[in-house]
Design an enzyme around this catalytic site. Sequence first.
Site, PDB file in Angstrom:
ATOM      1  CG  HIS A  38      32.958   8.495 -22.488  1.00 10.62           C
ATOM      2  ND1 HIS A  38      32.706   7.505 -21.553  1.00 10.62           N
ATOM      3  CD2 HIS A  38      33.040   9.655 -21.789  1.00 10.62           C
ATOM      4  CE1 HIS A  38      32.643   8.055 -20.351  1.00 10.62           C
ATOM      5  NE2 HIS A  38      32.847   9.362 -20.464  1.00 10.62           N
ATOM      6  CD  GLU A  39      34.180  12.794 -23.209  1.00 11.34           C
ATOM      7  OE1 GLU A  39      33.285  13.278 -22.502  1.00 11.34           O
ATOM      8  OE2 GLU A  39      35.117  12.110 -22.725  1.00 11.34           O
ATOM      9  CG  ASP A  92      38.996  16.094  -9.699  1.00  9.78           C
ATOM     10  OD1 ASP A  92      37.981  16.258 -10.389  1.00  9.78           O
ATOM     11  OD2 ASP A  92      40.149  16.304 -10.091  1.00  9.78           O
ATOM     12  CG  HIS A 111      29.184  12.551 -20.822  1.00  4.68           C
ATOM     13  ND1 HIS A 111      28.654  12.159 -19.605  1.00  4.68           N
ATOM     14  CD2 HIS A 111      30.497  12.221 -20.787  1.00  4.68           C
ATOM     15  CE1 HIS A 111      29.621  11.607 -18.881  1.00  4.68           C
ATOM     16  NE2 HIS A 111      30.753  11.621 -19.572  1.00  4.68           N
ATOM     17  CD  GLU A 151      31.811  10.467 -16.506  1.00  6.69           C
ATOM     18  OE1 GLU A 151      31.920   9.739 -17.507  1.00  6.69           O
ATOM     19  OE2 GLU A 151      31.932  11.710 -16.546  1.00  6.69           O
ATOM     20  CE1 TYR A 201      34.999   8.349 -14.589  1.00  6.02           C
ATOM     21  CE2 TYR A 201      34.459   8.199 -16.912  1.00  6.02           C
ATOM     22  CZ  TYR A 201      34.876   8.937 -15.832  1.00  6.02           C
ATOM     23  OH  TYR A 201      35.154  10.274 -15.987  1.00  6.02           O
ATOM     24  CD  GLU A 232      31.028  15.378 -19.701  1.00  7.28           C
ATOM     25  OE1 GLU A 232      32.235  15.186 -19.925  1.00  7.28           O
ATOM     26  OE2 GLU A 232      30.491  15.153 -18.594  1.00  7.28           O
TER      27      GLU A 232
END
Length: 615
Positions: free
Chosen positions: A310-311, A390, A314, A333, A398, A286
């Site tokens: 989705h992006e 990560d 953001h 998320e 999510y 994003e």
Amino acid sequence: MKNKLITIQCVLLLLVGCTNPKPETTNLKYVEEPHSHAQPNEAVITHLDLDIKVDFNQKIISGKASYDIEHNKATEIILDSKYLDIEKVEADGVATEFSLGSFDEQLGKPLKIAIKEETKKISVYYKTTDKTEALQWLNPQQTADKKHPFLLTQGQAILTRTWIPIQDSPQIRITYDATVSVPPALMAVMSAENPKQKTADGRYGFKMRQAISPYLIALAIGDIEYKAISSRTGVYAEKSMLDKVHDEFSDMEKMVAAAENLYGKYAWDQFDVIVLPPSFPFGGMENPRLTFATPTVIAGDKSLTSLIAHELAHSWSGNLVTNATWDDFWLNEGFTVYFEMRIMEALYGKDRADMLALIARQDLDEEIEGFKDTPNETKLKLDLKGRNPDDGMTSIAYDKGYLFLRTLEEQVGREKLDPFLKQYFEEHAFSTMNTERFIQYLDEHLLDKNQVEFNTDEWVYQPGIPANQSIIKSDKFDKVEQAIQQFIKNNKVNPAVTKGWTTQEWVHFVRNFPKDINKDQLKMLDEAFDLTHSSNSYVAMVWYEQTVTHDYHGNNVDTEVEKFLTSVGRRWYVSTIYKAFKKSGRTDEALAIYKKARPNYHSVTTNTIDELLGY
Ligand code: BES
Ligand code: ZN
């Protein structure tokens, strides 16, 4: 504003004997952050001036990063840096002392710069190295048009420090200007105001006027062109892809309008998408004003465009209101998935949104099953200290995050939830949020106000999924499940049943074969539907997961699996397939393919797969 109020309250409370203030009510502006060496409470950057040259022959970016800084008589400012060569540092134009601290595998090295009381600007002259993790240098063969090289960056979560020395914490917010020199045949674009055409001399100037977190600084360079969709939306892609990409994403303006209708004005003026070469490690990223996207979503029928929703989402959850630390990643998320589903519902209806939600629900179940021995990983609020952030990029943030908001929606109704979320974004625009402050805000502005009891703490701080979870249903998926049963029972396929199925129905179909499906049954399905050669990347990916798991080798599927793994670098896709190999005791075969595929992958993908396969 809110912070200040809390501070004042606490000062007052302290005066009357507040003995045990919670950590979030200290008067420090920035909370403790385990993934950055920066000490922003001492000295903080506010604006970046980047002046860099991109050398495709040596695969090096070199130049100068200058910062406006704010501090109160600090004697040093600390930046993050990892795998960078620091040549010299200046404070207000004069050389100043600096030192690099010891190297940490996750964090890199702190770059400590001596400053004076009156120092307002620092400049760091530096070069990237061949270890730089954010950058992916692609040769022409790895692009769509095969003529020119390509460079892309990936900043999230803590990789920006590998191509720019910076205070690399999501709590930091900076505006930026950049000058980027590239070979004249190429165009450069950033998460900023962008060119729409190539320049003759390969020099590009950028401005990002809205303050963003460092993980959102992004750069892509290639032989790309622009095509507008509306006055504020459009796409960048290589020439041979441009029209296809434009058609695929032609609903982008409608998406922005639907999003604004839900949660307030789009704050970033322009919303463009660049479709990158297939080795881009994510589905989408994003980056403000310019989402980065994988070409694997160009399905030809707009069936995978929820990724764009989705992006885009953001632009509110993440870019406007940003997780304070990576432990609060679910605030980015989970909210974004919820918002994504609402955009998809607004554009394409409830059936489509419910199918997406149910796919996500199944992802969540599979993730929780995978964490059955480490249940703490299934909490929304994480503890990633000492780990790679990560690791938090799982279905929990999510899809459990989504389920939390969906359940909340069921409890209070959209008529209350929507204005609450709109106000939440408005009041916290261009600032950061942590889990504790969100819960407090939720209590005050939604739950207490409406006298609603809700088990927020259980959702956020406990493993697993609370019993009051929203139950997601889809008639369309019920029919898909009946079709599977019927085909298996009759040992015969009735293609009429599948007529008009969408990508989501095919994905659900393939993912829900009986666990003990055998090779003959897979063969029957493949002969009827040629799933092995599906042109839809998502359907192909879940099919390959099944063929690998069940040792099916018909229809030349092995060739297709290898082709897929050596051409696509999207981590979620390739890791799903490699995991299937590993789980069925075929790690050797996976390693043989991985050896060929690895040079095509970005470092975030190789990091994951190296570990998975013990490379
Ligand atoms: N911001 C993420 C990608 C990300 C997360 C990169 C954490 C690095 C660290 C992006 O918005 C995202 O979630 N992408 C998903 C697509 C989405 C539709 C679920 C992806 O890439 O799969
Ligand atoms: Zn996301």
